[in-house]
Design a protein around this motif. Sequence first.
Motif, mmCIF file in Angstrom:
data_model
loop_
_atom_site.group_PDB
_atom_site.id
_atom_site.type_symbol
_atom_site.label_atom_id
_atom_site.label_comp_id
_atom_site.label_asym_id
_atom_site.label_seq_id
_atom_site.Cartn_x
_atom_site.Cartn_y
_atom_site.Cartn_z
ATOM 1 N N GLY A 123 41.651 33.155 43.064
ATOM 2 C CA GLY A 123 40.882 31.921 42.993
ATOM 3 C C GLY A 123 40.690 31.442 41.572
ATOM 4 O O GLY A 123 40.731 32.217 40.618
ATOM 5 N N THR A 124 40.511 30.112 41.428
ATOM 6 C CA THR A 124 40.234 29.501 40.127
ATOM 7 C C THR A 124 39.097 28.502 40.295
ATOM 8 O O THR A 124 39.293 27.439 40.881
ATOM 9 C CB THR A 124 41.479 28.772 39.575
ATOM 10 O OG1 THR A 124 42.584 29.685 39.540
ATOM 11 C CG2 THR A 124 41.214 28.247 38.176
ATOM 12 N N PRO A 125 37.888 28.818 39.837
ATOM 13 C CA PRO A 125 37.513 30.096 39.219
ATOM 14 C C PRO A 125 37.591 31.241 40.221
ATOM 15 O O PRO A 125 37.656 31.021 41.434
ATOM 16 C CB PRO A 125 36.076 29.843 38.760
ATOM 17 C CG PRO A 125 35.567 28.804 39.705
ATOM 18 C CD PRO A 125 36.738 27.910 39.988
ATOM 19 N N ALA A 126 37.566 32.456 39.708
ATOM 20 C CA ALA A 126 37.754 33.629 40.557
ATOM 21 C C ALA A 126 36.645 33.746 41.595
ATOM 22 O O ALA A 126 35.469 33.547 41.298
ATOM 23 C CB ALA A 126 37.799 34.888 39.702
ATOM 24 N N VAL A 127 37.049 34.082 42.823
ATOM 25 C CA VAL A 127 36.084 34.357 43.890
ATOM 26 C C VAL A 127 36.164 35.816 44.337
ATOM 27 O O VAL A 127 35.328 36.278 45.115
ATOM 28 C CB VAL A 127 36.299 33.424 45.095
ATOM 29 C CG1 VAL A 127 36.066 31.979 44.694
ATOM 30 C CG2 VAL A 127 37.698 33.602 45.693
ATOM 31 N N ALA A 128 37.174 36.547 43.840
ATOM 32 C CA ALA A 128 37.318 37.967 44.151
ATOM 33 C C ALA A 128 38.013 38.635 42.977
ATOM 34 O O ALA A 128 38.930 38.063 42.378
ATOM 35 C CB ALA A 128 38.124 38.179 45.430
ATOM 36 N N ILE A 129 37.562 39.846 42.636
ATOM 37 C CA ILE A 129 38.130 40.557 41.487
ATOM 38 C C ILE A 129 38.292 42.038 41.807
ATOM 39 O O ILE A 129 37.745 42.555 42.783
ATOM 40 C CB ILE A 129 37.251 40.423 40.229
ATOM 41 C CG1 ILE A 129 35.882 41.091 40.469
ATOM 42 C CG2 ILE A 129 37.099 38.972 39.798
ATOM 43 C CD1 ILE A 129 35.135 41.429 39.202
ATOM 44 N N GLY A 130 39.025 42.713 40.940
ATOM 45 C CA GLY A 130 39.147 44.163 40.982
ATOM 46 C C GLY A 130 39.736 44.645 39.671
ATOM 47 O O GLY A 130 40.199 43.850 38.844
ATOM 48 N N ARG A 131 39.707 45.945 39.478
ATOM 49 C CA ARG A 131 40.291 46.560 38.277
ATOM 50 C C ARG A 131 41.130 47.744 38.718
ATOM 51 O O ARG A 131 40.715 48.526 39.572
ATOM 52 C CB ARG A 131 39.198 47.030 37.322
ATOM 53 C CG ARG A 131 39.696 47.799 36.085
ATOM 54 C CD ARG A 131 38.502 48.275 35.260
ATOM 55 N NE ARG A 131 38.866 49.006 34.059
ATOM 56 C CZ ARG A 131 39.015 50.329 33.996
ATOM 57 N NH1 ARG A 131 38.844 51.064 35.098
ATOM 58 N NH2 ARG A 131 39.335 50.927 32.861
ATOM 59 N N VAL A 132 42.317 47.878 38.134
ATOM 60 C CA VAL A 132 43.192 49.005 38.439
ATOM 61 C C VAL A 132 43.682 49.593 37.127
ATOM 62 O O VAL A 132 44.041 48.871 36.198
ATOM 63 C CB VAL A 132 44.371 48.574 39.343
ATOM 64 C CG1 VAL A 132 45.145 47.400 38.758
ATOM 65 C CG2 VAL A 132 45.311 49.749 39.611
ATOM 66 N N VAL A 133 43.661 50.914 37.037
ATOM 67 C CA VAL A 133 44.103 51.608 35.837
ATOM 68 C C VAL A 133 45.058 52.715 36.250
ATOM 69 O O VAL A 133 44.899 53.321 37.318
ATOM 70 C CB VAL A 133 42.895 52.192 35.063
ATOM 71 C CG1 VAL A 133 42.093 53.151 35.922
ATOM 72 C CG2 VAL A 133 43.340 52.884 33.784
ATOM 73 N N VAL A 134 46.079 52.951 35.438
ATOM 74 C CA VAL A 134 47.026 54.033 35.697
ATOM 75 C C VAL A 134 47.022 54.973 34.504
ATOM 76 O O VAL A 134 47.220 54.551 33.360
ATOM 77 C CB VAL A 134 48.448 53.495 35.951
ATOM 78 C CG1 VAL A 134 49.455 54.644 36.040
ATOM 79 C CG2 VAL A 134 48.482 52.673 37.234
ATOM 80 N N THR A 135 46.752 56.240 34.784
ATOM 81 C CA THR A 135 46.835 57.291 33.773
ATOM 82 C C THR A 135 47.736 58.374 34.347
ATOM 83 O O THR A 135 47.337 59.112 35.244
ATOM 84 C CB THR A 135 45.446 57.860 33.432
ATOM 85 O OG1 THR A 135 44.759 58.211 34.642
ATOM 86 C CG2 THR A 135 44.611 56.837 32.689
ATOM 87 N N GLY A 136 48.976 58.419 33.851
ATOM 88 C CA GLY A 136 49.943 59.367 34.389
ATOM 89 C C GLY A 136 50.305 59.012 35.813
ATOM 90 O O GLY A 136 50.654 57.874 36.125
ATOM 91 N N GLU A 137 50.201 59.985 36.716
ATOM 92 C CA GLU A 137 50.555 59.750 38.116
ATOM 93 C C GLU A 137 49.371 59.275 38.942
ATOM 94 O O GLU A 137 49.500 59.043 40.139
ATOM 95 C CB GLU A 137 51.130 61.030 38.727
ATOM 96 C CG GLU A 137 50.170 62.204 38.734
ATOM 97 C CD GLU A 137 50.857 63.531 39.020
ATOM 98 O OE1 GLU A 137 50.252 64.365 39.708
ATOM 99 O OE2 GLU A 137 51.995 63.723 38.562
ATOM 100 N N TRP A 138 48.216 59.080 38.306
ATOM 101 C CA TRP A 138 46.998 58.685 39.007
ATOM 102 C C TRP A 138 46.641 57.229 38.728
ATOM 103 O O TRP A 138 46.755 56.756 37.600
ATOM 104 C CB TRP A 138 45.824 59.558 38.575
ATOM 105 C CG TRP A 138 45.816 60.911 39.207
ATOM 106 C CD1 TRP A 138 46.398 62.048 38.724
ATOM 107 C CD2 TRP A 138 45.199 61.269 40.445
ATOM 108 N NE1 TRP A 138 46.179 63.096 39.586
ATOM 109 C CE2 TRP A 138 45.443 62.642 40.652
ATOM 110 C CE3 TRP A 138 44.457 60.560 41.390
ATOM 111 C CZ2 TRP A 138 44.972 63.320 41.773
ATOM 112 C CZ3 TRP A 138 43.989 61.237 42.506
ATOM 113 C CH2 TRP A 138 44.247 62.602 42.694
ATOM 114 N N ALA A 139 46.173 56.554 39.770
ATOM 115 C CA ALA A 139 45.611 55.213 39.632
ATOM 116 C C ALA A 139 44.136 55.257 39.990
ATOM 117 O O ALA A 139 43.721 56.018 40.870
ATOM 118 C CB ALA A 139 46.328 54.228 40.552
ATOM 119 N N GLY A 140 43.351 54.445 39.309
ATOM 120 C CA GLY A 140 41.941 54.310 39.633
ATOM 121 C C GLY A 140 41.649 52.886 40.074
ATOM 122 O O GLY A 140 42.026 51.930 39.388
#
Length: 329
Positions: free
Chosen positions: A239-256
């Motif tokens: 959405g613009t402006p955003a109506v939904a968000i999230g964060r994803v991080v990858v460290t090695g073989e793991w995602a958060g």
Amino acid sequence: MTWNAGGMPLDATSVGQRVVVRYAVGGTGPSGGPAMSDVIGRVRAVDAAAVTLERRDGRTQVVALADVVTWKPVPDRPLRRRRAGDVDPADLTRITSRGWPAIESVALGDWELRTSGRFTGRANSVAVHGDPGLPFGDALDRVRAFYASHDSPALAQVVVGSSGERAFAGAGWIPMTGYHGGAVVLVADLDPAYDADPDARIAATADDDWLVNYGRVNDPVAARAVLEGPDTVGFVSIGTPAVAIGRVVVTGEWAGIACVEVSPEHRRQGLARRIVETSLAWAVEHGADKAYLQTMRSNHAALALYKPYGFADHHDYRYLEPGSTDSAQ
């Protein structure tokens, strides 16, 4: 019966294949185009009207061919070096710390003294795992001194039921005042075939719009330092402006996966699921084959959101603080 989408046949020869199908669900999506959804499963039947898919959790879903926008075969899940549920809680605590890095982190043996301008408990507590490298009483003195020098309350993040929790409790530390119950860490083995939502954006930094939707920010500088700290991190929005968000991080073989938020007036429209699906697709593209997330044990909506993706309980943790019978007092 042979049916084509994007030039690929979907017919009786597809039975047994693992596929992802994108289909129209009726109505208008956030971008103004038709609202769509995706399903991943193994083809069990195809006839003149519909395709029947068996999902990973064993449920069957029937999709009318008239609603299918496109589809593609996807590979079976690969063999893994180590499954997500096999990791030790102490090791997983270290992994999650790398995915939510404190502005300042000081090693105390295996423990991690973390401080970040009071932005979140995870970045402002001692992560208790392994051996602090000195007698427990001396380690507690170091913890208290560290947080006093940063004008922050002393907090310990401990795995529920661990020897670390018992040691802190024996020294008079108690559950953090005002903390809403315990938190649970969920883990899952990732599927190689998630589909990113075409309306989702993934940025390398958290802009003001994203932070407004996240909401729990008193100090944007400290928040960005923690949130943007890892080398491989994506800030997802729809959405613009955003109506939904999230964060994803990858460290090695793991995602958060973290920070999944939907504005109140846009809830119950599948946006959280689309954020999660996009985040998982991005994680796989960046080399992850396992994922974790942390949520409150009492957050039943979040637990229900993640269950279809195979997330299962790994361990619980809580924050402890010095009580009136703390051994230093």
